[in-house]
Write an enzyme that holds these catalytic residues in place. Structure first.
Site, PDB file in Angstrom:
ATOM      1  N   PHE A 144      39.195  44.439  41.313  1.00 22.08           N
ATOM      2  CA  PHE A 144      39.462  43.066  41.730  1.00 22.08           C
ATOM      3  C   PHE A 144      40.733  43.028  42.558  1.00 22.08           C
ATOM      4  CE2 PHE A 144      40.550  38.616  41.527  1.00 22.08           C
ATOM      5  CZ  PHE A 144      39.306  38.056  41.776  1.00 22.08           C
ATOM      6  N   GLU A 146      33.898  36.717  56.861  1.00 22.34           N
ATOM      7  CA  GLU A 146      33.982  36.606  55.398  1.00 22.34           C
ATOM      8  C   GLU A 146      35.123  37.471  54.878  1.00 22.34           C
ATOM      9  OE1 GLU A 146      33.732  35.156  52.712  1.00 22.34           O
ATOM     10  OE2 GLU A 146      31.679  35.298  51.954  1.00 22.34           O
ATOM     11  N   ASP A 147      35.661  37.109  53.718  1.00 27.85           N
ATOM     12  CA  ASP A 147      36.763  37.894  53.153  1.00 27.85           C
ATOM     13  C   ASP A 147      36.287  39.207  52.536  1.00 27.85           C
ATOM     14  OD1 ASP A 147      35.459  36.620  51.034  1.00 27.85           O
ATOM     15  OD2 ASP A 147      37.267  35.763  50.146  1.00 27.85           O
ATOM     16  N   ASP A 180      30.621  41.408  47.957  1.00 29.33           N
ATOM     17  CA  ASP A 180      30.579  42.003  46.618  1.00 29.33           C
ATOM     18  C   ASP A 180      29.100  42.251  46.283  1.00 29.33           C
ATOM     19  OD1 ASP A 180      30.929  42.491  43.900  1.00 29.33           O
ATOM     20  OD2 ASP A 180      32.219  40.798  43.527  1.00 29.33           O
ATOM     21  N   ARG A 213      46.512  33.902  47.509  1.00 32.40           N
ATOM     22  CA  ARG A 213      45.932  33.944  48.859  1.00 32.40           C
ATOM     23  C   ARG A 213      47.008  34.216  49.910  1.00 32.40           C
ATOM     24  NH1 ARG A 213      40.639  32.014  48.505  1.00 32.40           N
ATOM     25  NH2 ARG A 213      40.303  30.289  47.078  1.00 32.40           N
TER      26      ARG A 213
HETATM   27  P1  IMP Z   1      29.096  37.897  46.530  1.00 36.07           P
HETATM   28  O1  IMP Z   1      29.048  38.942  47.616  1.00 36.07           O
HETATM   29  O2  IMP Z   1      28.023  36.865  46.646  1.00 36.07           O
HETATM   30  O3  IMP Z   1      29.126  38.521  45.153  1.00 36.07           O
HETATM   31  O4  IMP Z   1      30.408  37.040  46.631  1.00 36.07           O
HETATM   32  C1  IMP Z   1      31.492  37.429  47.329  1.00 36.07           C
HETATM   33  C2  IMP Z   1      32.595  36.411  47.037  1.00 36.07           C
HETATM   34  O5  IMP Z   1      33.128  36.651  45.719  1.00 36.07           O
HETATM   35  C3  IMP Z   1      33.749  36.594  47.994  1.00 36.07           C
HETATM   36  O6  IMP Z   1      33.613  35.787  49.145  1.00 36.07           O
HETATM   37  C4  IMP Z   1      34.931  36.208  47.154  1.00 36.07           C
HETATM   38  O7  IMP Z   1      35.135  34.812  47.195  1.00 36.07           O
HETATM   39  C5  IMP Z   1      34.546  36.610  45.739  1.00 36.07           C
HETATM   40  N1  IMP Z   1      35.066  37.951  45.385  1.00 36.07           N
HETATM   41  C6  IMP Z   1      34.358  39.075  45.174  1.00 36.07           C
HETATM   42  N2  IMP Z   1      35.163  40.104  44.867  1.00 36.07           N
HETATM   43  C7  IMP Z   1      36.440  39.628  44.890  1.00 36.07           C
HETATM   44  C8  IMP Z   1      37.746  40.226  44.671  1.00 36.07           C
HETATM   45  O8  IMP Z   1      37.921  41.429  44.386  1.00 36.07           O
HETATM   46  N3  IMP Z   1      38.808  39.378  44.788  1.00 36.07           N
HETATM   47  C9  IMP Z   1      38.694  38.067  45.096  1.00 36.07           C
HETATM   48  N4  IMP Z   1      37.501  37.471  45.328  1.00 36.07           N
HETATM   49  C10 IMP Z   1      36.372  38.245  45.218  1.00 36.07           C
HETATM   50 MG    MG Z   2      34.176  33.982  49.762  1.00 33.08          MG
END
Ligand code: IMP
Ligand code: MG
Length: 191
Positions: A164, A110-111, A114, A177
């Site tokens: 962010f 995963e990238d 959050d 990206r």
């Molecule tokens: P969560 O953990 O379910 O809130 O979602 C995580 C996803 O939100 C990641 O896979 C990203 O696609 C997006 N995301 C969260 N923070 C960032 C950020 O700082 N930059 C870009 N995408 C983010």
């Molecule tokens: Mg994602």
């Protein structure tokens, strides 16, 4: 002879709204460490790397090339349902895996984590398919907004503060990206 003032052209990679947080070199060094660790820990396993599209594509490409093992890769695409600005934790599968993961040792790639809602749900979904093991590799970990505090990230590239960020696969409204480094967006309203 007076020297011409140097003008630095504004480009996509050199943009006044971006502030570099992690350089290409820092990223490459850390990913080499992660690759060495996974190579040691999965030596006798049946490894499948599952990339979560689209954000993980760059991390996936770099990570798999520093894991010196027999492995396969697959991809999923999911969308997290949002209720206004709030993530609800419901996840819709937009593109599923191309092969079963029964008896396989899965690492979800995963990238960024959050709130942790997306990944928590994804682990539940994949867990119901009879994998031998499921672990998580996330390039970035942003712990402050975490809702799912019991989510365990097994391999983390970097822990970052609650800003962010874009680049290295991560986007802002689909853009950035392709940056080869990670940058903080100074003014998110200007994207
Ligand atoms: P969560 O953990 O379910 O809130 O979602 C995580 C996803 O939100 C990641 O896979 C990203 O696609 C997006 N995301 C969260 N923070 C960032 C950020 O700082 N930059 C870009 N995408 C983010
Ligand atoms: Mg994602």
């Amino acid at each position: 002879m007076s020297a011409e003032p140097t003008k630095i052209a504004m480009t996509e990679f050199n943009n006044s709204n971006l502030e570099t947080l992690l350089t290409e070199e820092q990223i490459a060094d850390r990913i080499a460490e992660l690759g060495a660790q996974i190579t040691r820990e999965y030596a006798d396993k049946d490894l499948v790397l599952v990339g979560v599209l689209k954000g993980s594509c760059v991390f996936m490409a770099d990570l798999m090339r520093v894991i010196d093992l027999q492995l396969t890769i697959d991809f999923m695409s999911v969308s997290s349902y949002k209720d206004g600005m709030k993530t609800t934790g419901d996840v819709e599968i937009l593109k599923d895996l191309s092969k079963p993961i029964r008896e396989k040792d899965v690492i979800i790639v995963e990238d960024i984590v959050d709130t942790g809602l997306t990944l928590t749900r994804l682990v539940e979904i994949l867990d119901s398919r009879g994998a031998n093991s499921i672990k998580i590799a996330s390039f970035l970990d942003k712990p402050e907004p975490r809702i799912k505090t019991d989510l365990k990230i097994d391999y983390t590239g970097f822990v970052i503060e609650n800003k962010f960020v874009v680049g290295y696969g991560l986007d802002a409204a689909g853009r950035y990206r392709n940056l080869p480094f990670i940058a903080i967006v100074k003014n998110p309203d200007e994207i």
